[in-house]
Design a protein around this motif. Structure first.
Motif, PDB file in Angstrom:
ATOM      1  N   ASN A   8      -7.971 -17.280  -5.496  1.00 48.44           N
ATOM      2  CA  ASN A   8      -6.872 -16.302  -5.492  1.00 48.44           C
ATOM      3  C   ASN A   8      -7.388 -14.902  -5.199  1.00 48.44           C
ATOM      4  O   ASN A   8      -6.760 -14.145  -4.467  1.00 48.44           O
ATOM      5  CB  ASN A   8      -6.120 -16.315  -6.820  1.00 48.44           C
ATOM      6  CG  ASN A   8      -5.098 -17.423  -6.886  1.00 48.44           C
ATOM      7  OD1 ASN A   8      -4.777 -18.047  -5.885  1.00 48.44           O
ATOM      8  ND2 ASN A   8      -4.596 -17.688  -8.070  1.00 48.44           N
ATOM      9  N   TYR A   9      -8.532 -14.547  -5.769  1.00 51.99           N
ATOM     10  CA  TYR A   9      -9.128 -13.241  -5.520  1.00 51.99           C
ATOM     11  C   TYR A   9      -9.455 -13.080  -4.037  1.00 51.99           C
ATOM     12  O   TYR A   9      -9.133 -12.062  -3.418  1.00 51.99           O
ATOM     13  CB  TYR A   9     -10.397 -13.046  -6.366  1.00 51.99           C
ATOM     14  CG  TYR A   9     -11.132 -11.773  -6.023  1.00 51.99           C
ATOM     15  CD1 TYR A   9     -10.684 -10.547  -6.508  1.00 51.99           C
ATOM     16  CD2 TYR A   9     -12.240 -11.786  -5.179  1.00 51.99           C
ATOM     17  CE1 TYR A   9     -11.336  -9.362  -6.176  1.00 51.99           C
ATOM     18  CE2 TYR A   9     -12.895 -10.618  -4.839  1.00 51.99           C
ATOM     19  CZ  TYR A   9     -12.441  -9.416  -5.343  1.00 51.99           C
ATOM     20  OH  TYR A   9     -13.080  -8.244  -4.999  1.00 51.99           O
ATOM     21  N   ILE A  10     -10.085 -14.108  -3.446  1.00 53.24           N
ATOM     22  CA  ILE A  10     -10.443 -14.063  -2.022  1.00 53.24           C
ATOM     23  C   ILE A  10      -9.178 -13.957  -1.174  1.00 53.24           C
ATOM     24  O   ILE A  10      -9.117 -13.179  -0.226  1.00 53.24           O
ATOM     25  CB  ILE A  10     -11.295 -15.287  -1.623  1.00 53.24           C
ATOM     26  CG1 ILE A  10     -12.664 -15.192  -2.297  1.00 53.24           C
ATOM     27  CG2 ILE A  10     -11.438 -15.394  -0.105  1.00 53.24           C
ATOM     28  CD1 ILE A  10     -13.501 -16.448  -2.185  1.00 53.24           C
ATOM     29  N   TYR A  11      -8.150 -14.728  -1.541  1.00 49.00           N
ATOM     30  CA  TYR A  11      -6.892 -14.668  -0.793  1.00 49.00           C
ATOM     31  C   TYR A  11      -6.283 -13.275  -0.883  1.00 49.00           C
ATOM     32  O   TYR A  11      -5.925 -12.679   0.132  1.00 49.00           O
ATOM     33  CB  TYR A  11      -5.887 -15.715  -1.305  1.00 49.00           C
ATOM     34  CG  TYR A  11      -4.557 -15.609  -0.613  1.00 49.00           C
ATOM     35  CD1 TYR A  11      -4.428 -15.990   0.722  1.00 49.00           C
ATOM     36  CD2 TYR A  11      -3.443 -15.083  -1.255  1.00 49.00           C
ATOM     37  CE1 TYR A  11      -3.219 -15.865   1.392  1.00 49.00           C
ATOM     38  CE2 TYR A  11      -2.236 -14.956  -0.596  1.00 49.00           C
ATOM     39  CZ  TYR A  11      -2.123 -15.344   0.723  1.00 49.00           C
ATOM     40  OH  TYR A  11      -0.935 -15.208   1.381  1.00 49.00           O
ATOM     41  N   THR A  15      -8.061 -12.752   2.743  1.00 51.53           N
ATOM     42  CA  THR A  15      -7.355 -13.721   3.578  1.00 51.53           C
ATOM     43  C   THR A  15      -5.920 -13.307   3.857  1.00 51.53           C
ATOM     44  O   THR A  15      -5.433 -13.479   4.976  1.00 51.53           O
ATOM     45  CB  THR A  15      -7.390 -15.122   2.924  1.00 51.53           C
ATOM     46  OG1 THR A  15      -8.735 -15.412   2.531  1.00 51.53           O
ATOM     47  CG2 THR A  15      -6.908 -16.194   3.881  1.00 51.53           C
ATOM     48  N   LYS A  16      -5.226 -12.761   2.865  1.00 56.71           N
ATOM     49  CA  LYS A  16      -3.822 -12.374   3.053  1.00 56.71           C
ATOM     50  C   LYS A  16      -3.694 -11.376   4.205  1.00 56.71           C
ATOM     51  O   LYS A  16      -2.797 -11.500   5.033  1.00 56.71           O
ATOM     52  CB  LYS A  16      -3.244 -11.800   1.759  1.00 56.71           C
ATOM     53  CG  LYS A  16      -1.754 -11.498   1.836  1.00 56.71           C
ATOM     54  CD  LYS A  16      -1.219 -11.142   0.465  1.00 56.71           C
ATOM     55  CE  LYS A  16       0.209 -10.684   0.480  1.00 56.71           C
ATOM     56  NZ  LYS A  16       1.174 -11.733   0.766  1.00 56.71           N
ATOM     57  N   ARG A  17      -4.599 -10.420   4.284  1.00 52.12           N
ATOM     58  CA  ARG A  17      -4.551  -9.419   5.364  1.00 52.12           C
ATOM     59  C   ARG A  17      -4.801 -10.073   6.720  1.00 52.12           C
ATOM     60  O   ARG A  17      -4.136  -9.749   7.707  1.00 52.12           O
ATOM     61  CB  ARG A  17      -5.574  -8.305   5.091  1.00 52.12           C
ATOM     62  CG  ARG A  17      -5.603  -7.238   6.156  1.00 52.12           C
ATOM     63  CD  ARG A  17      -4.400  -6.318   6.093  1.00 52.12           C
ATOM     64  NE  ARG A  17      -4.448  -5.369   7.189  1.00 52.12           N
ATOM     65  CZ  ARG A  17      -3.448  -5.136   8.022  1.00 52.12           C
ATOM     66  NH1 ARG A  17      -2.292  -5.745   7.865  1.00 52.12           N
ATOM     67  NH2 ARG A  17      -3.572  -4.276   8.995  1.00 52.12           N
ATOM     68  N   ILE A  18      -5.745 -10.996   6.779  1.00 57.05           N
ATOM     69  CA  ILE A  18      -6.040 -11.692   8.033  1.00 57.05           C
ATOM     70  C   ILE A  18      -4.819 -12.500   8.478  1.00 57.05           C
ATOM     71  O   ILE A  18      -4.433 -12.476   9.648  1.00 57.05           O
ATOM     72  CB  ILE A  18      -7.289 -12.591   7.876  1.00 57.05           C
ATOM     73  CG1 ILE A  18      -8.531 -11.720   7.674  1.00 57.05           C
ATOM     74  CG2 ILE A  18      -7.466 -13.510   9.083  1.00 57.05           C
ATOM     75  CD1 ILE A  18      -9.756 -12.470   7.183  1.00 57.05           C
ATOM     76  N   VAL A  19      -4.188 -13.204   7.529  1.00 54.41           N
ATOM     77  CA  VAL A  19      -2.987 -13.984   7.826  1.00 54.41           C
ATOM     78  C   VAL A  19      -1.866 -13.053   8.300  1.00 54.41           C
ATOM     79  O   VAL A  19      -1.161 -13.356   9.264  1.00 54.41           O
ATOM     80  CB  VAL A  19      -2.547 -14.815   6.595  1.00 54.41           C
ATOM     81  CG1 VAL A  19      -1.177 -15.431   6.793  1.00 54.41           C
ATOM     82  CG2 VAL A  19      -3.583 -15.892   6.285  1.00 54.41           C
ATOM     83  N   ASP A  20      -1.704 -11.911   7.630  1.00 53.25           N
ATOM     84  CA  ASP A  20      -0.677 -10.937   8.029  1.00 53.25           C
ATOM     85  C   ASP A  20      -0.874 -10.467   9.464  1.00 53.25           C
ATOM     86  O   ASP A  20       0.081 -10.410  10.253  1.00 53.25           O
ATOM     87  CB  ASP A  20      -0.696  -9.715   7.098  1.00 53.25           C
ATOM     88  CG  ASP A  20      -0.066  -9.966   5.752  1.00 53.25           C
ATOM     89  OD1 ASP A  20       0.684 -10.951   5.605  1.00 53.25           O
ATOM     90  OD2 ASP A  20      -0.324  -9.167   4.830  1.00 53.25           O
ATOM     91  N   CYS A 178      -0.356 -15.867  -4.623  1.00 55.94           N
ATOM     92  CA  CYS A 178      -1.364 -16.774  -4.110  1.00 55.94           C
ATOM     93  C   CYS A 178      -0.864 -17.355  -2.795  1.00 55.94           C
ATOM     94  O   CYS A 178       0.298 -17.180  -2.434  1.00 55.94           O
ATOM     95  CB  CYS A 178      -1.677 -17.886  -5.115  1.00 55.94           C
ATOM     96  SG  CYS A 178      -0.324 -18.991  -5.434  1.00 55.94           S
ATOM     97  N   PHE A 179      -1.714 -18.070  -2.115  1.00 56.03           N
ATOM     98  CA  PHE A 179      -1.384 -18.631  -0.811  1.00 56.03           C
ATOM     99  C   PHE A 179      -0.161 -19.546  -0.886  1.00 56.03           C
ATOM    100  O   PHE A 179       0.748 -19.434  -0.076  1.00 56.03           O
ATOM    101  CB  PHE A 179      -2.599 -19.368  -0.237  1.00 56.03           C
ATOM    102  CG  PHE A 179      -2.343 -19.974   1.108  1.00 56.03           C
ATOM    103  CD1 PHE A 179      -2.218 -19.167   2.235  1.00 56.03           C
ATOM    104  CD2 PHE A 179      -2.206 -21.348   1.260  1.00 56.03           C
ATOM    105  CE1 PHE A 179      -1.985 -19.713   3.488  1.00 56.03           C
ATOM    106  CE2 PHE A 179      -1.969 -21.903   2.508  1.00 56.03           C
ATOM    107  CZ  PHE A 179      -1.858 -21.082   3.615  1.00 56.03           C
TER     108      PHE A 179
END
Length: 184
Positions: A8-11, A15-20, A178-179
């Motif tokens: 969750n921390y990594i996301y 990761t959330k920014r990369i997905v965005d 979370c993802f």
């Protein structure tokens, strides 16, 4: 349990920014022609700019400029203030269609690319709309993350929820982000 917290921390952190970025670039590519057609329709329907810009509260209650397709007549806020209803006479013909379909939100993908917003997160509101809730430390937690183009309130209530209900759901999202929740 620790593995889930680390994931969750990594996301949340990376990761959330990369997905965005990936999704907004794909979204802009896919919607380029519809956005061009919407721009032409707005120009033909009423005088004024195509893009509506407004100051909203973002992460850490920092003010940023949000972009949307214009759905109201020029100088609408000078005519009737910030509160709008579905039957508001200031909403243009094209604007009614854009609001009903949420296509007026498409330019927010530029906000996502700039890093002002995320695909999923609490909807950004006007600074004056949060003024009476500023002293509520729980509601202030909604500003611990980037605001979103979509939020959990949209999924469940669309635009029929009140501010308190919205803020409670926003804080719940921030705590559980979370993802899998974003996929939902």
């Amino acid at each position: 349990m620790k593995e889930i917290n680390i994931l969750n921390y990594i996301y949340r952190r990376y990761t959330k920014r990369i997905v965005d970025i990936f999704l907004s670039v794909c979204g802009l590519f896919i919607s380029a022609i519809p956005m061009l057609l919407i721009s032409i329709a707005i120009k033909l329907d009423s005088p004024g700019p195509i893009i509506f810009r407004q100051k909203r509260l973002g992460k850490n209650q920092q003010i940023f400029t949000i972009y949307k397709f214009r759905t109201m007549c020029e100088h609408a806020y000078e005519i009737g203030g910030i509160v709008t209803r579905a039957d508001d006479s200031r909403i243009t013909r094209v604007g009614k269609i854009l609001r009903r379909s949420s296509l007026d939100e498409l330019p927010q993908m530029f906000n996502i690319l700039k890093g002002d917003m995320s695909i999923i997160g609490p909807r950004p509101i006007l600074p004056c709309e949060f003024e009476k809730y500023k002293s509520n430390s729980i509601f202030c937690q909604r500003y611990n993350v980037l605001p979103g183009m979509f939020c959990t309130v949209d999924v469940k209530y669309r635009s029929s929820s009140n501010r308190v209900q919205q803020f409670k759901m926003d804080v719940n999202y921030v705590k559980r982000m979370c993802f899998l929740l974003d996929i939902y």
